[in-house]
Design an enzyme around this catalytic site. Structure first.
Site, mmCIF file in Angstrom:
data_model
loop_
_atom_site.group_PDB
_atom_site.id
_atom_site.type_symbol
_atom_site.label_atom_id
_atom_site.label_comp_id
_atom_site.label_asym_id
_atom_site.label_seq_id
_atom_site.Cartn_x
_atom_site.Cartn_y
_atom_site.Cartn_z
ATOM 1 N N ALA A 138 0.839 -1.201 0.000
ATOM 2 C CA ALA A 138 0.000 0.000 0.000
ATOM 3 C C ALA A 138 0.872 1.247 0.000
ATOM 4 O O ALA A 138 2.084 1.173 0.198
ATOM 5 C CB ALA A 138 -0.916 -0.006 1.224
ATOM 6 N N LYS A 154 -4.567 5.414 3.663
ATOM 7 C CA LYS A 154 -3.779 4.279 3.189
ATOM 8 C C LYS A 154 -4.562 3.555 2.101
ATOM 9 O O LYS A 154 -5.732 3.211 2.297
ATOM 10 C CB LYS A 154 -3.474 3.330 4.354
ATOM 11 C CG LYS A 154 -2.488 2.219 4.029
ATOM 12 C CD LYS A 154 -2.101 1.459 5.301
ATOM 13 C CE LYS A 154 -1.044 0.399 5.030
ATOM 14 N NZ LYS A 154 -0.627 -0.290 6.274
ATOM 15 N N ASP A 289 4.610 -5.879 14.692
ATOM 16 C CA ASP A 289 5.460 -5.304 13.642
ATOM 17 C C ASP A 289 6.078 -4.005 14.157
ATOM 18 O O ASP A 289 6.078 -2.991 13.464
ATOM 19 C CB ASP A 289 4.613 -5.050 12.384
ATOM 20 C CG ASP A 289 5.472 -4.902 11.131
ATOM 21 O OD1 ASP A 289 6.652 -5.322 11.160
ATOM 22 O OD2 ASP A 289 4.983 -4.365 10.124
#
Length: 540
Positions: A138, A154, A289
Site C-alpha cells: 500500500a 492508506k 510489527d
C-alpha cells in the site's frame, strides 16, 4: 495468465543463475545421487565461474530484491525465523527494505472514490496526491477531512492479488521441491513458512482488519502514558482504504531530535519494555510489527515520553497457557533451573510428552549456559527464546506462529531499547511486572473467577469427558505430533472434569454438614473430590 506465469518462471530462473542460488542446494553434502546428477543437466554449471566475494546470505538477499516486493516481504519474514535459519543468512535478510516506487496517484484517487462511493473532493477538504510513503502492499497520502481533522489515507496497490497469487504459487513449488530434495530443507519446514507468509500477506491486503487491530490497541492503551495509537475513522474505512488520524511525532531512531528536546531516554527505553509486557501478559494482544519505522515518540512531554504506534496490520496473541508457561520459563531460565525449563516445555505440549527430561535438560544447559558469561543487563530475552526454540526443535518441537511473532517483537523491542539507552537492564525492568502478573494470576480472586467461568461449562462435561476417555484409550492418538487444538481440547476437558469434581464435592459436603460434622469420616469423600477438582483446575 499462463503467459505471465511463464515469463515469471524465466525471470526467476535468470535470477537463480545470476546469483548462483543453485549452490545453496547442490553444494550440500550427502545429496541423493539422483539430485546430485541433476547438476549435469544445468548448462550454466559447465561454464567458467566468475569469482565472487559475496556470501551466500548476500546472494540470497540480492536475488530476493531483484524478484520484487512479494519476494522481499517473504525474505523479511524469513529473517525473523532465527530458530530455523543459519545466522549468516538471517543477518543478511534483516537488511531487506520494503521500499518500492509509488504507483500513479490518479489510480489511488480512483480506487478511493470507488471504495467510498464519493468524489475525493466531497470527502476531504485537502488531499495530497504525492504520497507520504510507499511500500509493496500500500501507499499513504496525507489529507484533511471536511470537519478539519488531519488524517492519513492508506490505499492498497491496485491489481496486487493476481501478482501475489502467482508469486506464492512459485514459492510453494520451490518449497515443496526443497523438502523432497534435502533433509536439511525438511528440517526448516519451508512449506509451513510459505503457508505462514501466505496468511500474513493476504491479511495485510484487508485494511478493515488493520483498522480493527488499531482500534483494539487504542482501546487497550486508552489514557495510558505508555503508548498512543491513532484514531480510526470507521465511516471512511473499506477493505482497500484506511483513514486514520495523522500523528506528529519524532521517529524513534532520530536520536539527535530526541536529545534536543531533552527526552528522558532511560525512561523511554524502560517504557518500551513495559509496553511489550503489558500487551503480551495483560492484554494478550500485541503489535507484532514494532520495527523502528512504525514507532514514533510524542513531543508533548519529553520528561515523560510516550510512544506512538502505527501500522497495526500484523498482531499476535497468546493463550492463557502459553502466557503462563512463557513467564515460568523466563523465571526458571534466569534461575538457571534448566530441568524446570525442560519440564515446562513438556507440560505445555511444546515438545512431545515422551521426550526424555534428562536429555532435554542437558541440551538446554549446553546452549544456554554460555549466555550467563555476560553481565545480566547484556542478556537478550529474544536470544534466550531463540536458543530455546532452536534446542527444542531437535526434540520435535513445533514452534507456534504466535510464539515466532512474540520472539520477533521482543528482539525489535530489545534492540530499540538498547539503542535508546545502552545500559538498559531488561530483566530488572521486566521482572517486577512478571512477578506482579504471576501473583495476580494465582490470587484467590483469579482462581475463583476461573472456577466460575469453568462451572458454566458443566452442561458440556459429560460429552467432553467421554471424548477424552475415548482418546486416552486409543494408543495411536498418543502421537508426538498430536495437533495443538487437540491438546487444548484435552486441557479444557480436564478443567471441566475438575469443575465437576468441585461441584460434586460441594454437594456431598453440604449433605455431610446437615447430617454430621465436616470432620467426620463420612465427609472425607467430599474433601477428596474438592481437593482433586481444585488440583485439576489449578494444574491445567
Amino acid at each position: 495468465m499462463k503467459l505471465l506465469a511463464v515469463r515469471r518462471l524465466f525471470r526467476i530462473q535468470r535470477v537463480v543463475i545470476r546469483y548462483r542460488l543453485d549452490d545453496l542446494l547442490f553444494d550440500q553434502p550427502l545429496l541423493p545421487w539422483w539430485l546430485a546428477s541433476l547438476r549435469l543437466l544445468m548448462p550454466w554449471r559447465w561454464l567458467p565461474r566468475k569469482p565472487t566475494e559475496l556470501s551466500r546470505g548476500a546472494r540470497l538477499r540480492l536475488a530476493l530484491q531483484d524478484l520484487g516486493p512479494i519476494f522481499i516481504k517473504f525474505g523479511q519474514l524469513l529473517s525473523t525465523r532465527r530458530d530455523l535459519l543459519p545466522p549468516d543468512i538471517a543477518d543478511e535478510l534483516m537488511l531487506l527494505q520494503d521500499r518500492v516506487p509509488p504507483f500513479d496517484p490518479k489510480k489511488a484517487v480512483a480506487l478511493i472514490e470507488e471504495q467510498l462511493g464519493a468524489k475525493v473532493g466531497e470527502v476531504f477538504s485537502r488531499f495530497d496526491v504525492e504520497p507520504l510513503a510507499s511500500a509493496s502492499v500500500a501507499q499513504v497520502h496525507a489529507a484533511r477531512l471536511k470537519t478539519g481533522e488531519e488524517v492519513v489515507v492508506k490505499v492498497v496497490r491496485p491489481g496486487l492479488k493476481p501478482v501475489i497469487a502467482q508469486d506464492l504459487a512459485w514459492l510453494f513449488l520451490i518449497a515443496k521441491a526443497a523438502e523432497r530434495a534435502s533433509a536439511d530443507a525438511r528440517r526448516l519446514h519451508p512449506v509451513e513458512i510459505v503457508g505462514d507468509y501466505e496468511k500474513t500477506i493476504y491479511d495485510e491486503l484487508d485494511l478493515l482488519r488493520e483498522a480493527a487491530n488499531a482500534s483494539q490497541l487504542r482501546r487497550n492503551f486508552e489514557d495510558s502514558e505508555l503508548m498512543y495509537v491513532p484514531q480510526v475513522y470507521w465511516d471512511l474505512c473499506r477493505p482497500k482504504v484506511l483513514v486514520m488520524e495523522r500523528i506528529y511525532g519524532v521517529p524513534v531512531t532520530d536520536m539527535a531530535t530526541l536529545a534536543d528536546q531533552r527526552t528522558d531516554m532511560k525512561l523511554l527505553a524502560e517504557r518500551g519494555v513495559e509496553v511489550f509486557f503489558t500487551q503480551v501478559f495483560r492484554d494478550s494482544f500485541f503489535h507484532a510489527d514494532m520495527h523502528p519505522g512504525n514507532i514514533f515518540v510524542s513531543t508533548v512531554k519529553p520528561w515523560s515520553p510516550q510512544y506512538i504506534a502505527i501500522d497495526c496490520g500484523i498482531v499476535g496473541s497468546l493463550t492463557a497457557e502459553d502466557q503462563d508457561y512463557l513467564a515460568r520459563n523466563l523465571f526458571a531460565f534466569f534461575k538457571r533451573d534448566y530441568r524446570r525449563v525442560a519440564q515446562l516445555h513438556i507440560d505445555s505440549g511444546w515438545v512431545p510428552a515422551n521426550t526424555k527430561v534428562n536429555e532435554f535438560e542437558a541440551a538446554i544447559r549446553t546452549v544456554c549456559e554460555p549466555i550467563f558469561e555476560k553481565p545480566l543487563k547484556d542478556i537478550s530475552f529474544g536470544q534466550v527464546l531463540m536458543r530455546l526454540f532452536q534446542t527444542a526443535r531437535r526434540f520435535n518441537m513445533e514452534v507456534q506462529p504466535q510464539l515466532v511473532l512474540l520472539q520477533k517483537t521482543l528482539l525489535n523491542i530489545e534492540g530499540l531499547g538498547r539503542q535508546l539507552y545502552p545500559d538498559l537492564d531488561l530483566w530488572s525492568t521486566a521482572k517486577p511486572y512478571l512477578e506482579r502478573w504471576m501473583r495476580d494470576r494465582y490470587s484467590p480472586k483469579a482462581v475463583f473467577g476461573n472456577l466460575h467461568s469453568q462451572v458454566e461449562q458443566l452442561p458440556h462435561l459429560a460429552g467432553m469427558t467421554r471424548d477424552l476417555l475415548e482418546r486416552l484409550s486409543q494408543p495411536h492418538l498418543h502421537d508426538p505430533q498430536l495437533p495443538e487444538r487437540r491438546r487444548q481440547g484435552d486441557r479444557w476437558a480436564l478443567r471441566l472434569l475438575g469443575a465437576g469434581l468441585l461441584g460434586g464435592g460441594a454437594v456431598l459436603a453440604a449433605g455431610a454438614a446437615e447430617t454430621a460434622s465436616l470432620a467426620a469420616p463420612a465427609a472425607w469423600p467430599a474433601w477428596l473430590m474438592l481437593a482433586a477438582g481444585l488440583y485439576l483446575i489449578v494444574r491445567q
